[in-house]
Motif scaffolding. Structure first.
Motif, PDB file in Angstrom:
ATOM      1  N   ASP A   1       0.799  -1.220   0.000  1.00 60.76           N
ATOM      2  CA  ASP A   1       0.000   0.000   0.000  1.00 60.76           C
ATOM      3  C   ASP A   1       0.834   1.274   0.000  1.00 60.76           C
ATOM      4  OD1 ASP A   1      -2.173  -1.693   0.123  1.00 60.76           O
ATOM      5  OD2 ASP A   1      -2.432  -1.507   2.293  1.00 60.76           O
ATOM      6  N   GLU A   2       2.031   1.242   0.584  1.00 64.84           N
ATOM      7  CA  GLU A   2       2.801   2.463   0.764  1.00 64.84           C
ATOM      8  C   GLU A   2       4.068   2.536  -0.093  1.00 64.84           C
ATOM      9  OE1 GLU A   2       3.673   3.100   4.875  1.00 64.84           O
ATOM     10  OE2 GLU A   2       1.594   2.777   5.528  1.00 64.84           O
ATOM     11  N   VAL A   3       4.532   1.408  -0.606  1.00 64.30           N
ATOM     12  CA  VAL A   3       5.824   1.391  -1.293  1.00 64.30           C
ATOM     13  C   VAL A   3       5.691   1.028  -2.772  1.00 64.30           C
ATOM     14  CG1 VAL A   3       8.125   0.353  -1.341  1.00 64.30           C
ATOM     15  CG2 VAL A   3       7.033   0.869   0.856  1.00 64.30           C
ATOM     16  N   ALA A   4       4.884   0.040  -3.101  1.00 62.93           N
ATOM     17  CA  ALA A   4       4.793  -0.407  -4.497  1.00 62.93           C
ATOM     18  C   ALA A   4       4.308   0.715  -5.415  1.00 62.93           C
ATOM     19  CB  ALA A   4       3.880  -1.616  -4.610  1.00 62.93           C
ATOM     20  N   HIS A   5       3.249   1.421  -5.002  1.00 60.39           N
ATOM     21  CA  HIS A   5       2.701   2.595  -5.703  1.00 60.39           C
ATOM     22  C   HIS A   5       2.091   2.291  -7.070  1.00 60.39           C
ATOM     23  CE1 HIS A   5       3.923   5.353  -2.635  1.00 60.39           C
ATOM     24  NE2 HIS A   5       5.212   5.122  -2.797  1.00 60.39           N
ATOM     25  N   VAL A   6       2.836   1.643  -7.934  1.00 60.19           N
ATOM     26  CA  VAL A   6       2.398   1.416  -9.321  1.00 60.19           C
ATOM     27  C   VAL A   6       2.155  -0.079  -9.521  1.00 60.19           C
ATOM     28  CG1 VAL A   6       3.525   3.471 -10.239  1.00 60.19           C
ATOM     29  CG2 VAL A   6       4.825   1.344 -10.035  1.00 60.19           C
ATOM     30  N   PRO A   7       1.652  -0.501 -10.689  1.00 62.00           N
ATOM     31  CA  PRO A   7       1.348  -1.925 -10.895  1.00 62.00           C
ATOM     32  C   PRO A   7       2.596  -2.807 -11.005  1.00 62.00           C
ATOM     33  CG  PRO A   7       0.037  -0.556 -12.367  1.00 62.00           C
ATOM     34  CD  PRO A   7       1.094   0.313 -11.790  1.00 62.00           C
ATOM     35  N   ARG A   8       3.263  -2.965  -9.901  1.00 59.41           N
ATOM     36  CA  ARG A   8       4.427  -3.837  -9.817  1.00 59.41           C
ATOM     37  C   ARG A   8       4.359  -4.586  -8.497  1.00 59.41           C
ATOM     38  NH1 ARG A   8       9.264   0.592  -8.344  1.00 59.41           N
ATOM     39  NH2 ARG A   8       8.128   1.553  -6.615  1.00 59.41           N
ATOM     40  N   VAL A   9       5.036  -5.715  -8.425  1.00 57.06           N
ATOM     41  CA  VAL A   9       5.119  -6.482  -7.182  1.00 57.06           C
ATOM     42  C   VAL A   9       6.555  -6.380  -6.691  1.00 57.06           C
ATOM     43  CG1 VAL A   9       4.852  -8.735  -6.095  1.00 57.06           C
ATOM     44  CG2 VAL A   9       3.276  -8.037  -7.919  1.00 57.06           C
TER      45      VAL A   9
END
Length: 269
Positions: free
Chosen positions: A126-134
């Motif tokens: 929720d706080e680090v990925a930000h964009v559509p990545r894992v």
């Protein structure tokens, strides 16, 4: 009547994912059920759960996967490869994935998931990925160096890290993420299948960019995908012979009003 005590949390590979687009009102009827079926096939397979003691929980568009670290258990490489296949299977359906794979104490008790590892994986999603990545927590990779239970029995430390490295990429912000768009290439039997998938990815990203009108958090995701797609396109063209028609069908041009690239001739005197 006494209640059964909860088992203690133990070190686990914890994966927290969010399905982006699964609740889109324009999604065809039945598509959401198809998406969940794909998730269950790649992360919740009953035989894998029996072998590894893993647990998959799905609530709306979010999911948690917990795999205890143990001898002959789930490996970080396998989990990353599972996510590569999951992301690639969802792209043709118009669904993207944002999330994190972390190391932490967790326990699954029925439908109840507990432990600091759960909270940490969700925080990274929720706080680090930000964009559509894992994203993959580097602490899990450090543990792989030290813990033989996170490596195949016939692999050295460098062997195992080499396999993991093949399915991850370092992003421009220094974070490691699952490189599904490039890694799935070696998982497909025919080059034509990969090119078809790449075209599906292009259509999805282009459609999202065309619908974006304001530079905000949502459009940032599509701009990131545009950059990621074209990065992999450049890698592809360096290894495969593509004609001009194929190049135009695979690359995403900077035509969106939210994207700007300076002309090559724009140079200060």
């Amino acid at each position: 009547m006494t209640s059964t005590p909860l088992p203690r949390p133990r070190p686990c590979i914890v994966t927290a994912l969010e399905l982006l687009g699964v609740d889109d009102p324009e999604m065809p009827e039945g598509r959401a059920r198809q998406v969940i079926s794909i998730v269950q096939r790649h992360l919740g397979d009953s035989e894998l759960a029996r072998l590894f003691g893993s647990h998959l929980s799905i609530a709306a568009r979010c999911m948690l996967h917990v795999a205890p670290i143990k001898p002959a258990g789930m490996l970080p490489f396998w989990q990353a490869l599972n996510i590569v296949h999951l992301q690639s299977a969802l792209v043709p359906l118009g669904v993207l994935v944002r999330g994190a794979v972390a190391l932490g104490d967790a326990v699954a008790h029925g439908n109840l998931l507990l432990g600091r590892g759960i909270a940490e994986a969700e925080r990274l999603r929720d706080e680090v990925a930000h964009v559509p990545r894992v994203v993959v927590d580097p602490r899990l990779l450090r543990e792989t160096e030290q813990n033989a239970n996170l490596r195949a029995s016939h692999h050295s430390v460098m062997d195992e890290l080499g396999y993991i490295r093949r399915v991850l990429r370092v992003d421009s912000d220094g974070l490691l993420f699952v490189d599904y768009l490039w890694a799935i290439r070696s998982e497909m039997d025919e080059p034509s299948l990969y090119l078809d998938f790449f075209k599906d990815h292009r259509r999805l990203v282009t459609r999202k960019l065309d619908a974006a009108t304001v530079l905000d958090g949502a459009s940032r995701a599509w701009i990131w995908l545009w950059s990621y797609h074209n990065l992999v396109f450049r890698l592809l063209t360096s290894q495969w012979r593509l004609d001009d028609q194929e190049r135009s069908e695979l690359r995403i041009p900077a035509t969106s009003p939210l994207i700007y690239r300076f002309p090559p001739s724009a140079k200060a005197p």
